[in-house]
Design a protein around this motif. Structure first.
Motif, short mmCIF file in Angstrom:
data_model
loop_
_atom_site.label_atom_id
_atom_site.label_comp_id
_atom_site.label_asym_id
_atom_site.label_seq_id
_atom_site.Cartn_x
_atom_site.Cartn_y
_atom_site.Cartn_z
N HIS A 166 -27.05 -21.57 154.33
CA HIS A 166 -26.38 -22.58 155.17
C HIS A 166 -26.90 -22.57 156.61
N TYR A 167 -27.26 -21.40 157.11
CA TYR A 167 -27.69 -21.24 158.50
C TYR A 167 -29.19 -20.96 158.56
N PRO A 168 -29.81 -21.37 159.67
CA PRO A 168 -29.31 -22.21 160.77
C PRO A 168 -28.96 -23.62 160.27
N MET A 169 -27.95 -24.21 160.88
CA MET A 169 -27.52 -25.54 160.46
C MET A 169 -28.52 -26.61 160.85
N TRP A 170 -29.31 -26.34 161.89
CA TRP A 170 -30.34 -27.28 162.33
C TRP A 170 -31.67 -26.55 162.40
N PRO A 171 -32.78 -27.23 162.08
CA PRO A 171 -34.08 -26.57 162.02
C PRO A 171 -34.45 -25.89 163.34
#
Length: 235
Positions: free
Chosen positions: A109-114
């Motif tokens: 799930h993490y990181p939520m953003w690249p």
């Protein structure tokens, strides 16, 4: 000579909207809080920039302006007690982030953003995470806890359900712990009359989690899962 403020019973130094004192402030903060919760849950975001725009408006700007107009502080203060509670809370939650970073569902799930682990890219990402944490803490622990501390310790139980709903798409272990974490953060902030403890623990915890997930697990995931397989959620 009697001023207009004195004739209507307001202190001269009071903010324009200081009529939102006592029960009216508490009712207003809870109603606005409910509206913001609905607004947050019915909107979607893609990039971290979009998330910053939405959370910044709903959780930081609107509660902040409301608090300033009503003459109510939302826990934006730093003193010795707040610093002490910050250190204690951060030390307490750090192991949860360390262990969590090894779990397969969390690492998916993490990181939520690249983002990549190179400092030139990760530091701006970390700053954005801290802003998101400040917005969340201003809303959940500021507007809905420290901001209504006049009702007593029960204020720490106002936001756990909303906080859990906000984590419904998070890893199961995070959803399971979200409401208890909300109560813990709220209790520490309530004691300190400041959101500094929860902001530091939450914000720097998110930064630490992303950094750890971008690297090899510090402990063998299978070993951690084996020790936690009694939990009623997939890991």
């Amino acid at each position: 000579m009697t001023t207009d403020a004195e004739r209507v019973g307001w202190p001269e130094s009071a903010p324009l909207v200081d009529v939102l004192d006592g029960r009216r402030w508490i009712a207003t903060s809870l109603i606005v809080g409910a509206i913001l919760t609905v607004g947050w849950n019915v909107t979607t975001t893609g990039s971290i920039e979009e998330r910053l725009l939405r959370d910044g408006l709903l959780f930081l700007v609107i509660p902040g302006v409301l608090g300033l107009l009503a003459g109510e502080h939302l826990g934006w203060r730093i003193d010795r007690l707040a610093i002490r509670n910050t250190v204690l809370l951060s030390l307490f939650v750090a192991p949860f982030y360390l262990v969590g970073s090894t779990l397969p569902t969390v690492r998916e799930h993490y990181p939520m953003w690249p983002v990549v682990p190179e400092l030139g890219a990760f530091v701006p990402h970390a700053v954005q995470l801290l802003v998101l944490a400040l917005a969340a803490e201003t809303y959940y622990r500021g507007l809905l806890c420290v901001g209504v501390r006049e009702i007593g310790f029960k204020c720490v139980f106002i936001s756990p359900v909303a906080y859990a709903i906000a984590h419904v798409h998070s890893p199961p272990i995070e959803l399971l712990l979200s409401a208890p974490a909300d109560v813990l953060f709220g209790a520490v902030d309530y004691h300190a009359n400041s959101i500094l403890p929860s902001f530091v623990a939450h914000g720097f915890g998110l930064v630490l989690l992303d950094w750890l997930v971008l690297h090899d697990p510090i402990v063998e995931p299978e070993r951690v899962v084996r020790h936690l397989d009694w939990l009623p959620v997939p890991l």
